[in-house]
Design an enzyme around this catalytic site. Structure first.
Site, PDB file in Angstrom:
ATOM      1  N   ASP A  96     -22.664   6.144  28.481  1.00 35.26           N
ATOM      2  CA  ASP A  96     -23.537   6.811  27.526  1.00 35.26           C
ATOM      3  C   ASP A  96     -24.806   5.963  27.424  1.00 35.26           C
ATOM      4  O   ASP A  96     -24.905   4.918  28.056  1.00 35.26           O
ATOM      5  CB  ASP A  96     -22.830   6.988  26.182  1.00 35.26           C
ATOM      6  CG  ASP A  96     -22.440   5.662  25.562  1.00 35.26           C
ATOM      7  OD1 ASP A  96     -21.728   5.661  24.560  1.00 35.26           O
ATOM      8  OD2 ASP A  96     -22.847   4.612  26.103  1.00 35.26           O
ATOM      9  N   CYS A 308       7.795  15.326  28.323  1.00 40.29           N
ATOM     10  CA  CYS A 308       6.811  14.487  29.034  1.00 40.29           C
ATOM     11  C   CYS A 308       7.517  13.629  30.067  1.00 40.29           C
ATOM     12  O   CYS A 308       8.581  13.073  29.800  1.00 40.29           O
ATOM     13  CB  CYS A 308       6.089  13.591  28.022  1.00 40.29           C
ATOM     14  SG  CYS A 308       4.840  12.513  28.768  1.00 40.29           S
ATOM     15  N   CYS A 310       6.051  10.958  31.547  1.00 40.73           N
ATOM     16  CA  CYS A 310       5.258   9.733  31.767  1.00 40.73           C
ATOM     17  C   CYS A 310       6.165   8.512  31.730  1.00 40.73           C
ATOM     18  O   CYS A 310       7.335   8.583  31.312  1.00 40.73           O
ATOM     19  CB  CYS A 310       4.160   9.617  30.712  1.00 40.73           C
ATOM     20  SG  CYS A 310       4.662   8.877  29.142  1.00 40.73           S
ATOM     21  N   CYS A 313       7.811   7.848  28.328  1.00 36.48           N
ATOM     22  CA  CYS A 313       8.860   8.804  27.938  1.00 36.48           C
ATOM     23  C   CYS A 313      10.072   8.738  28.848  1.00 36.48           C
ATOM     24  O   CYS A 313      11.183   9.117  28.456  1.00 36.48           O
ATOM     25  CB  CYS A 313       8.280  10.214  27.902  1.00 36.48           C
ATOM     26  SG  CYS A 313       7.031  10.390  26.613  1.00 36.48           S
ATOM     27  N   HIS A 339       1.037   6.931  27.018  1.00 37.65           N
ATOM     28  CA  HIS A 339       1.533   8.309  26.797  1.00 37.65           C
ATOM     29  C   HIS A 339       0.414   9.244  26.327  1.00 37.65           C
ATOM     30  O   HIS A 339       0.281  10.373  26.813  1.00 37.65           O
ATOM     31  CB  HIS A 339       2.663   8.322  25.760  1.00 37.65           C
ATOM     32  CG  HIS A 339       2.931   9.708  25.267  1.00 37.65           C
ATOM     33  ND1 HIS A 339       3.693  10.630  25.971  1.00 37.65           N
ATOM     34  CD2 HIS A 339       2.476  10.360  24.164  1.00 37.65           C
ATOM     35  CE1 HIS A 339       3.715  11.790  25.324  1.00 37.65           C
ATOM     36  NE2 HIS A 339       2.983  11.654  24.233  1.00 37.65           N
TER      37      HIS A 339
END
Ligand code: DPZ
Ligand code: ZN
Length: 376
Positions: A96, A308, A310, A313, A339
């Site tokens: 930015d 999930c 991931c 998880c 996560h």
């Protein structure tokens, strides 16, 4: 200059909404859109390694010019070979302009035509950022995508103030284009402002699209206004932007706002939310927000989100995560951050599939119901 180093290819428009599928090509790869960009403010997505970002499917990440200008300094990043080398990340990087931090972090500021005088949030020292300086610092940092220096006025500012601010931001955008040293290797985006005033949004979009930017950001939103206001402004702003260039809604990252933004033709999003809330144990799951540090999870041996797949998880329970977060164990922050990022990146993958199948509305209804957005 029309042969920008950052280009957008429209693949498909969704039949029933303003959503679109596309790809963005940068000097560091080509990535599918709509996409979510993890935020790595100080050249790191807090607690997450670049390899982990790659494995979860992140294509472009965002770093903050203001913060890197102050620490470690643009000279050091440049000497290190630029942000990609410095942080060992070889995919896309967007920075930015620093303008937003000046307006959000520093209460002592003096906005002039030449630029903004303000004090460092670190040590109170006097600083000055101009459109030229903001571009030159980004030239040194070396991202693939840079932002013009803009003013993001408070959403409830007066019409007259916002009108003058928009006109100045357009003049600043022109100066930034002039100052850009690497137009062949770094794409520069203009930022449309105008708060909630349709005529000022139209003026800002007209000014900026008359200049040859690689892409266009929609600024001045997600600054505390009601979501209905954000959606209202998007309804008339995105159609003003060219179809053949990326559209980037700044600072947006809740699941509902991401889906609503996609439905209104936005391609790129960024937000600190997923990693920020993760650090105090708040997670996003398919069943809605879950504050895993709450006592309710002390003996809950299920994964955070049973839908999930991931790393977090697949390997750890809510009870373990709660224990780590309550004990201020860094590993806990890593697991919840991992996560949450995985959840949003996966959400965008599902959204892209829904656009392919022309069933984004059904997808949205189902997701909103399961996440709990429809609850009174
Ligand atoms: N919500 C927002 C987040 C941001 N990072 C920005 C920004 O960087 N510039 N200008 C903006 O208007 C803006 C809005
Ligand atoms: Zn997970």
């Amino acid at each position: 200059m029309s042969n920008h180093p950052v280009t957008y290819q429209l693949e498909k428009k969704e039949k029933h909404t303003g959503a679109r599928l596309g790809t963005i090509t940068t000097p560091h790869g080509t990535f599918e859109t709509p996409m979510f960009m993890p935020v790595g403010t100080l050249a790191t997505v807090k607690t997450i390694a670049p390899e982990e970002l790659e494995e979860m499917g992140a294509g472009i990440i965002l770093s903050n010019t203001y913060h890197l200008w102050l620490r470690p300094g643009a000279d050091i990043v440049e000497e290190a070979g630029g942000l990609h080398k410095f942080m060992n990340w070889d995919k896309g990087i967007l920075t930015d302009s620093g303008g937003f931090q000046v307006f959000s972090l520093s209460d002592l500021r003096d906005i002039k035509e030449e630029g903004v005088h303000f004090r460092s949030h670190l040590d109170g020292s006097k600083l000055f950022l101009s459109p030229e300086k903001a571009i030159n610092v980004q030239n040194q940092l070396g991202p693939d995508i840079m932002m013009s220096f803009d003013e993001c006025p408070p959403y409830d500012e007066s019409y007259d103030y916002v009108k003058k601010s928009v006109e100045r931001t357009s003049r600043w955008a022109e100066r930034g284009l002039e100052a850009h040293k690497n137009p062949d290797t770094q794409g520069l985006f203009g930022i449309v402002q105008g708060a909630g005033f349709e005529d000022l949004r139209r003026q800002s979009a007209k000014d900026l699209t008359s200049m040859d930017f690689a892409g266009y950001s929609i600024g001045g939103l997600s600054v505390g206004e009601p979501k209905s206001e954000m959606y209202r402004v998007l309804d008339f702003t995105t159609p003003l932007l060219p179809e053949n260039k990326p559209r980037y809604l700044m600072g947006v990252g809740t699941p509902d706002a991401l889906i609503e933004g996609v439905m209104r033709g936005v391609d790129m999003f960024d937000c600190v939310l997923p990693t920020r809330i993760a650090r105090n144990g708040t997670t996003m799951t398919s069943q809605g927000r879950l504050v895993v540090k709450n006592a309710a999870y002390a003996r809950d041996y299920r994964p955070l989100d049973e839908k999930c797949d991931c790393y977090t998880c697949r390997n750890y329970s809510r009870a373990y995560l709660r224990h780590l977060i309550k004990s201020n164990e860094t590993f806990g922050l890593r697991l919840t951050s991992y996560h949450n990022l995985y959840f949003l990146l996966n959400l965008m993958k599902d959204v892209r599939q829904a656009i392919r199948e022309d069933n984004l509305l059904e997808f949205k209804e189902r997701f909103f119901e399961e996440y709990g957005y429809n609850k009174p």
